[in-house]
Write an enzyme that holds these catalytic residues in place. Sequence first.
Site, PDB file in Angstrom:
ATOM      1  N   CYS A   1      56.943  89.642  62.511  1.00 34.81           N
ATOM      2  CA  CYS A   1      58.196  89.944  61.807  1.00 34.81           C
ATOM      3  C   CYS A   1      58.254  91.423  61.410  1.00 34.81           C
ATOM      4  O   CYS A   1      58.335  92.278  62.266  1.00 34.81           O
ATOM      5  CB  CYS A   1      58.368  89.011  60.613  1.00 34.81           C
TER       6      CYS A   1
ATOM      7  N   HIS B   1      58.409  83.778  63.775  1.00 31.38           N
ATOM      8  CA  HIS B   1      57.270  83.337  62.961  1.00 31.38           C
ATOM      9  C   HIS B   1      56.509  82.220  63.652  1.00 31.38           C
ATOM     10  O   HIS B   1      56.896  81.065  63.544  1.00 31.38           O
ATOM     11  CB  HIS B   1      57.762  82.856  61.593  1.00 31.38           C
TER      12      HIS B   1
ATOM     13  N   GLU C   1      53.817  80.879  62.793  1.00 30.80           N
ATOM     14  CA  GLU C   1      53.263  79.942  61.798  1.00 30.80           C
ATOM     15  C   GLU C   1      54.314  78.980  61.263  1.00 30.80           C
ATOM     16  O   GLU C   1      53.995  78.047  60.541  1.00 30.80           O
ATOM     17  CB  GLU C   1      52.596  80.729  60.660  1.00 30.80           C
TER      18      GLU C   1
ATOM     19  N   ASP D   1      64.625  64.639  47.443  1.00 34.94           N
ATOM     20  CA  ASP D   1      64.909  64.799  46.015  1.00 34.94           C
ATOM     21  C   ASP D   1      63.714  64.220  45.278  1.00 34.94           C
ATOM     22  O   ASP D   1      63.372  63.053  45.473  1.00 34.94           O
ATOM     23  CB  ASP D   1      66.167  64.028  45.612  1.00 34.94           C
TER      24      ASP D   1
ATOM     25  N   ASP E   1      76.709  72.282  43.972  1.00 31.23           N
ATOM     26  CA  ASP E   1      76.885  70.840  43.744  1.00 31.23           C
ATOM     27  C   ASP E   1      78.292  70.563  43.235  1.00 31.23           C
ATOM     28  O   ASP E   1      78.492  70.282  42.058  1.00 31.23           O
ATOM     29  CB  ASP E   1      75.853  70.362  42.720  1.00 31.23           C
TER      30      ASP E   1
HETATM   31  O1  1PR Z   1      70.098  73.230  39.100  1.00 30.27           O
HETATM   32  O2  1PR Z   1      68.563  74.963  39.966  1.00 30.27           O
HETATM   33  O3  1PR Z   1      67.683  73.064  38.633  1.00 30.27           O
HETATM   34  O4  1PR Z   1      68.532  72.724  40.924  1.00 30.27           O
HETATM   35  C1  1PR Z   1      68.584  71.325  40.925  1.00 30.27           C
HETATM   36  C2  1PR Z   1      68.696  70.876  42.343  1.00 30.27           C
HETATM   37  O5  1PR Z   1      68.573  69.456  42.334  1.00 30.27           O
HETATM   38  C3  1PR Z   1      70.022  71.226  42.965  1.00 30.27           C
HETATM   39  O6  1PR Z   1      69.795  71.685  44.281  1.00 30.27           O
HETATM   40  C4  1PR Z   1      70.791  69.917  42.994  1.00 30.27           C
HETATM   41  O7  1PR Z   1      71.501  69.779  44.190  1.00 30.27           O
HETATM   42  C5  1PR Z   1      69.689  68.877  42.944  1.00 30.27           C
HETATM   43  N1  1PR Z   1      70.046  67.699  42.167  1.00 30.27           N
HETATM   44  C6  1PR Z   1      70.252  67.662  40.843  1.00 30.27           C
HETATM   45  N2  1PR Z   1      70.516  66.390  40.468  1.00 30.27           N
HETATM   46  C7  1PR Z   1      70.477  65.637  41.563  1.00 30.27           C
HETATM   47  C8  1PR Z   1      70.688  64.189  41.632  1.00 30.27           C
HETATM   48  O8  1PR Z   1      70.741  63.606  42.709  1.00 30.27           O
HETATM   49  N3  1PR Z   1      70.836  63.557  40.477  1.00 30.27           N
HETATM   50  N4  1PR Z   1      70.096  66.090  43.902  1.00 30.27           N
HETATM   51  C9  1PR Z   1      70.190  66.451  42.643  1.00 30.27           C
HETATM   52  C10 1PR Z   1      70.967  66.518  44.774  1.00 30.27           C
HETATM   53  C11 1PR Z   1      71.768  66.248  46.783  1.00 30.27           C
HETATM   54  C12 1PR Z   1      71.268  66.493  48.109  1.00 30.27           C
HETATM   55  C13 1PR Z   1      71.013  65.202  48.824  1.00 30.27           C
HETATM   56  C14 1PR Z   1      72.142  65.196  49.792  1.00 30.27           C
HETATM   57  C15 1PR Z   1      71.960  64.334  50.967  1.00 30.27           C
HETATM   58  N5  1PR Z   1      70.729  65.902  45.914  1.00 30.27           N
HETATM   59  O9  1PR Z   1      70.233  67.362  48.203  1.00 30.27           O
HETATM   60  O10 1PR Z   1      69.751  65.238  49.337  1.00 30.27           O
HETATM   61  O11 1PR Z   1      73.324  64.859  49.091  1.00 30.27           O
HETATM   62  O12 1PR Z   1      71.907  63.009  50.598  1.00 30.27           O
HETATM   63  P1  1PR Z   1      72.397  61.886  51.598  1.00 30.27           P
HETATM   64  O13 1PR Z   1      72.054  62.337  52.975  1.00 30.27           O
HETATM   65  O14 1PR Z   1      71.600  60.689  51.216  1.00 30.27           O
HETATM   66  O15 1PR Z   1      73.866  61.725  51.381  1.00 30.27           O
HETATM   67  P2  1PR Z   1      68.727  73.516  39.570  1.00 30.27           P
END
Ligand code: 1PR
Length: 557
Positions: free
Chosen positions: A84, A189, A191, A239, A397
């Site tokens: 890189c 990259h 790696e 998540d 979000d």
């Molecule tokens: O705000 O900087 O602390 O970051 C928190 C992170 O956690 C953010 O990226 C936020 O999107 C995520 N988050 C917060 N609460 C939730 C929750 O579910 N209660 N998850 C959450 C968000 C959303 C996606 C999920 C997709 C695909 N998850 O990442 O994986 O919607 O899902 P699917 O394919 O099943 O539909 P901070």
Amino acid sequence: SGSSSVVKLLDYGAGNVRSLRNAIHYLGFEIEDVQTPKDILDAERLIFPGVGAFASAMDVLVKTGMAEALCSYIKNDRPFLGICLGLQLLFESSEENGPVNGLGLIPGVVGRFNSSNGFRVPHIGWNALQITKDSEILDDIGDHHVYFVHSYRAMPSDDNKEWISSTCNYGDDFIASIRRGNVHAVQFHPEKSGGKIFCALNVGLSVLRRFLDPKSQGTKNLTQGKASKLAKRVIACLDVRTNDKGDLVVTKGDQYDVREHTKENEVRNLGKPVELAGQYYKDGADEVSFLNITGFRDFPLGDLPMLQVLRRTSENVFVPLTVGGGIRDFTDANGRHYSSLEVASEYFRSGADKISIGSDAVHAAEEYMKTKVKTGKSSLEQISKVYGNQAVVVSIDPRRVYLKSPNDVQFKTIRVTKPGPSGEEYAWYQCTKSLSYAHPEWLSVPKVNGGREGRPIGAYELAKVVEELGAGEILLNCIDCDGQGKGFDIDLIKLISDAVSIPVIASSGAGAVEHFSEVFMKTNASAALAAGIFHRKEVPIQSVKGHLSKEGIEVRI
Ligand code: 1PR
């Protein structure tokens, strides 16, 4: 030392080279760190992974006397592999915060990609290469894709053509690798370009292996590579949070609600983070993301298990890893202050390639829209300044809010493809963020979906502002679609991917392979992320890739 299983690594401490160390160890080699210029001259084999910005790297190299040692090592045709920035520094100069002089071993100027013709910068993702000469270390690559992440590139010319061993195209033709005698350098990259555990993806690590052990056996891949378009990425997302028993589990919400609707109301448990990440890597995920979804409430560095998850995952997973959740400034119970940069640095040191910021980016964007002043103090600005904007993802979000008229709010509105429940034809996408438990407003603020509060800023406005503040990529979720399996929110993804010139990752709602082709055909998303369908083993990643490829969409198979 002196044993051929030892390689010297020139790490001047500007960033994360943990994944490279992991890859070298995985291949059974020992690393000795270069401490002095003499170590360079004495090396049997030297790897130089450039990280950070060109100017500051050159600064360190010159001040420490390493620049001179490197030049003499390379001029003497000693075994060298630059990665890189380690390729770019060999050239005469770079336009990055410059012009700045480089080591001057190869004729040419390193310039920035031109984003005006629809090519998003940074260039992030997987391309196949145009191999132009036998370079030995690329022998196994053939037409397989390798992983790039950069905003600057060196271009082929008559003056440097004898050095070039492969090129690639991203708007411009650029140099993907060079080789002269024992001197090698790659812009991609190795790696992060996949491992050797499945023969079909025996790509990235094979480049390293061929350099580390030139006598190593391998089959010369006779398919002569042709440069490909940038592949669309398929990302698996985990998540992660602690359940009520205190174990770190992979969970998954419905519209961000991750609790079972039973009497116990427990956190849904879909598996163990390290195991699932390893599985998705083997299944062909182009990246793996961890989101520590309660990180904002609890202090993430208190969350040692999450750092361990990263460390352990990065030992065996050789595609990019992103981690998000709770990246912000924090003062602990003893009054010790941690900057968001320290939090991020700990993540990078533990094996993350990118960090993702959600709530704190909403905060920064609101401030910036109010004051129109870039303070340089937000997490986003600080982290991208030190690690480069390619290392900083902003997670948005939003939730869809239907409107009767496009003028009902001061934010960007769209005409929706499917009218709302009361026949509304318009909508805006309201950003949300999570609050810390310690926040004085925790009790008084109305919370929606997984403890989040709606904010007076739209996804469109946020996206444009964070691009300006230094985000290198956007992870675009949608609360309405999350976990529903009915497809991505095409209206939203189109709106945002047309508004910015950094890559956009479409997220939330994937339920079938067709949803992936739909999002790539109807929007300018660079990647699509899914969670539930992979966790529940409804659709394997390879089926998604196979389907996309059949539809004529470039993917890494
Ligand atoms: O705000 O900087 O602390 O970051 C928190 C992170 O956690 C953010 O990226 C936020 O999107 C995520 N988050 C917060 N609460 C939730 C929750 O579910 N209660 N998850 C959450 C968000 C959303 C996606 C999920 C997709 C695909 N998850 O990442 O994986 O919607 O899902 P699917 O394919 O099943 O539909 P901070």
